[in-house]
Design a protein around this motif. Structure first.
Motif, PDB file in Angstrom:
ATOM      1  N   ALA A 444     -64.514  51.242   1.729  1.00  0.00           N
ATOM      2  CA  ALA A 444     -63.413  51.670   0.786  1.00  0.00           C
ATOM      3  C   ALA A 444     -63.655  52.888  -0.139  1.00  0.00           C
ATOM      4  N   LEU A 445     -65.077  53.152  -0.443  1.00  0.00           N
ATOM      5  CA  LEU A 445     -65.518  54.106  -1.209  1.00  0.00           C
ATOM      6  C   LEU A 445     -65.464  55.442  -0.397  1.00  0.00           C
ATOM      7  N   ALA A 474     -63.437  58.619 -10.992  1.00  0.00           N
ATOM      8  CA  ALA A 474     -64.439  57.571 -11.308  1.00  0.00           C
ATOM      9  C   ALA A 474     -63.320  56.042 -11.366  1.00  0.00           C
ATOM     10  N   ASN A 475     -62.289  56.112 -12.136  1.00  0.00           N
ATOM     11  CA  ASN A 475     -61.659  55.033 -11.940  1.00  0.00           C
ATOM     12  C   ASN A 475     -60.908  54.709 -10.565  1.00  0.00           C
ATOM     13  N   PHE A 476     -60.530  55.707 -10.089  1.00  0.00           N
ATOM     14  CA  PHE A 476     -59.835  55.860  -8.565  1.00  0.00           C
ATOM     15  C   PHE A 476     -60.783  55.215  -7.648  1.00  0.00           C
ATOM     16  N   ARG A 477     -61.970  55.341  -7.701  1.00  0.00           N
ATOM     17  CA  ARG A 477     -62.991  55.031  -6.784  1.00  0.00           C
ATOM     18  C   ARG A 477     -63.485  53.585  -6.874  1.00  0.00           C
ATOM     19  N   SER A 478     -63.369  53.152  -8.346  1.00  0.00           N
ATOM     20  CA  SER A 478     -63.617  51.683  -8.502  1.00  0.00           C
ATOM     21  C   SER A 478     -62.511  50.970  -8.093  1.00  0.00           C
ATOM     22  N   CYS A 479     -61.361  51.552  -8.090  1.00  0.00           N
ATOM     23  CA  CYS A 479     -60.146  50.694  -7.907  1.00  0.00           C
ATOM     24  C   CYS A 479     -60.341  50.791  -6.262  1.00  0.00           C
ATOM     25  N   ALA A 480     -60.633  51.671  -5.539  1.00  0.00           N
ATOM     26  CA  ALA A 480     -60.635  51.545  -4.079  1.00  0.00           C
ATOM     27  C   ALA A 480     -61.405  50.532  -3.632  1.00  0.00           C
TER      28      ALA A 480
END
Length: 590
Positions: A444-445, A474-480
């Motif tokens: 996902a990342l 950063a938030n987008f990558r954590s969400c993914a």
């Protein structure tokens, strides 16, 4: 005087049933309903959730209740048919299946639907085992390859037709009945099959089985339950300790069952599973091939369906249509592979496994090449090759496994065969499921990172400051990453709800930034699923390699080719079409 209706066709005795091909046609229709119902419900689960207010666990059991009951019942109902009569039992099975389908179609609650699915699975198990038994006792040996080939072709494509048919019926919303027609369609078709059985199927039973081995039933059911239930439920519960304890208990339980069955057979000859079946090399090796084969198929289409529907956003109907080339490929080769195997023997199965391996590698390369922009047409060539390979295996292997089983144990043999199918499929989904979701979380990342450059470009165009961009990314990558862990695509992780920090977006640019995030999320999801699917399918290539090696364990020929039998026709003239002589069977087993 023995009535024809009570005769079992034995090699070298009597004449084959003149109605046997009509009987085969109606039985295959009934079996098709059973097989399609294993997958047809999957596309209706979102609608069921809305209509009946079902939770996630309940939805899972709408599908699992049928499969689990089906698998647990196969060996027992197969033996009951040997004892009470196979025509009688398949008629009972169709009635049970049709009645349960009607109850499913009118269900007013999730609990009612799950209960009806349990009964439906029991009826389906009866139909499956008795159908295979009737084929074995009704057809002379030289014709069994053709009829088992038809069954094999049906097995290969029915599961694929389920999502397509389900998608069509749900989308059509016939009479405003939403999901209900996927079950109600079984009622008229099942009743027609029941009439066909009454008209064309000849009764048969085993004179050697006088009563049911109840202790054996209890032991094998407990052993199968301890293995299958954790495989079905364990992944959904996060593989708790109890799931491994239960699976660990299955081995000793199967060992106890085997010891008991040997003693039961020696004592009164009425064992639930005839131990002598496992002395037949083709039977044992064939079961291992079946286990690996159905692990391959179920293991493939579990992640592949999620990839198409959740990852790429295909509708249920579009996802079903994408697998049509696979079904066509299977139909082509399965139409002649069983007959070809009479001359070529196990080489046909080995060739099929090699072709499946080529198709699987081609599918992986296709997914990796096209990534998130892939279409159904891009997938078609690789899926067609996979289907061609499947057809070379699924049709002959049934004849090879059951070819050496004495007709008086036809029900027992077909029950064991069908149970091996279910065990392989359950194990394939469980193992590949764990690998897939672990890979999905990791990939996902990587998928998000492919979308980040375009996202930064859009954020810059919207006037978002660099520090705010860093926070958003950063938030987008954590969400993914968190979304990749969720099997339920509709469950949005908390971190995804706070991607945008307060004051980060200039006034008036909210819509542009929102669209940029939506586009990036879609691209990240597609790329993440593509990368995870491409990697997990390499494990499938490994299982195919194991299946190929298992085919080498099979006898070179399940029975003598017709062109070799010709030299013995003089000494076997009285047998006519009844098949090869005992001498030929001895040679085959050497």
């Amino acid at each position: 005087m023995t009535h024809a209706a009570d005769e079992t066709y034995l090699e070298g005795e009597g004449e084959p049933d003149p109605q046997r091909w009509r009987a085969a046609a109606v039985i295959l229709v009934a079996i098709a309903l059973d097989l399609i119902d294993t997958t047809i419900v999957n596309v209706a689960l979102p609608v069921l959730q809305t209509d009946l207010g079902a939770g996630k666990a309940a939805l899972q059991w709408v599908a699992a209740a049928y499969t689990l009951t089906f698998a647990l019942s196969l060996i027992t109902v197969g033996r009951i048919g040997d004892m009470l009569g196979r025509k009688r039992m398949i008629s009972v099975g169709i009635v049970v299946f049709v009645a349960a389908s009607l109850l499913c179609g009118v269900a007013q609650s999730t609990e009612m639907l799950i209960s009806a699915r349990v009964v439906q699975g029991f009826g389906g198990a009866i139909v499956m085992t008795q159908g295979l038994s009737i084929f074995q006792v009704t057809f002379p040996p030289k014709e069994r390859a053709a009829v088992f080939g038809m069954f094999g072709a049906l097995s290969g494509i029915a599961a694929m037709l389920g999502p397509v048919l389900g998608g069509v019926l749900v989308n059509a919303d016939l009479f405003g009945w939403s999901w209900r027609p996927i079950f109600l369609v079984n009622v008229p078709v099942g009743l027609l099959a029941l009439l066909g059985v009454a008209a064309y199927v000849r009764e048969s039973r085993s004179p050697n089985v006088k009563h049911l081995d109840l202790v054996g039933v209890a032991l094998v059911t407990l052993a199968l339950l301890s293995l299958l239930y954790p495989l079905v439920q364990g992944e959904q519960d996060g593989w708790p300790v109890w799931s491994f304890v239960a699976m660990g208990c299955s081995g000793p339980l199967f060992a106890i069952f085997a010891v008991y069955e040997r003693r039961k057979a020696a004592r009164d000859g009425s064992a639930l599973v005839e131990p002598s079946l496992f002395k037949e090399r083709s039977f044992v090796a064939g079961l291992l091939v079946m286990l690996s084969f159905f692990a391959i198929i179920a293991g493939l289409f579990f992640p592949f369906t999620l990839y198409l529907q959740v990852g790429l956003g295909f509708s249920p109907l579009a996802a079903g249509l994408a697998t049509v080339p696979f079904s066509f490929g299977a139909m082509i080769t399965s139409s002649f592979s069983a007959v070809l195997a009479i001359k070529m023997g196990r080489k046909v199965l080995s060739i099929g496994m090699v072709i499946m391996g080529i198709g699987m590698v081609a599918l992986i390369l296709t997914i990796n090449h096209f990534g998130s922009g892939i279409s159904g047409w891009d997938l078609a060539p690789a899926l067609a090759v996979l289907g061609l390979g499947l057809g070379f295996v699924i049709s002959p292997v049934v004849d090879i496994v059951l070819g050496g089983v004495p007709v008086e144990h036809a029900g027992s043999g077909s029950g064991v065969l069908s149970t091996a199918d279910q065990l392989g499929a359950a194990a394939g989904v469980a193992v590949i499921g764990v690998l897939f979701f672990n890979l999905l979380s990791g990939q996902a990342l990587a998928g998000a990172d492919t979308a980040v450059p375009e996202l930064r470009k859009e954020l810059t165009a919207a006037g978002v400051a660099a520090p705010a961009q860093d926070t958003i990314v950063a938030n987008f990558r954590s969400c993914a990453k968190e979304s990749g862990k969720n099997e339920d695509a509709g469950a949005l992780p908390a971190v995804c709800k706070r991607i945008l920090p307060a004051g980060a977006v200039p006034t008036g640019q909210e819509q542009q930034v929102g669209k940029a995030l939506a586009d990036a999320s879609e691209k990240a999801r597609k790329e993440g699923y593509a990368k995870a699917t491409g990697r997990v399918l390499w494990y499938e290539v490994g299982v195919i390699a194991v299946g190929f090696l298992l085919t080498l364990m099979l006898p070179k020929h399940a029975r003598k080719p017709e062109w070799e039998q010709g030299s013995e026709e003089g000494e076997d003239s009285e047998a006519g079409d009844a098949g090869p002589s005992p001498k030929a069977h001895t040679a085959d087993r050497a």
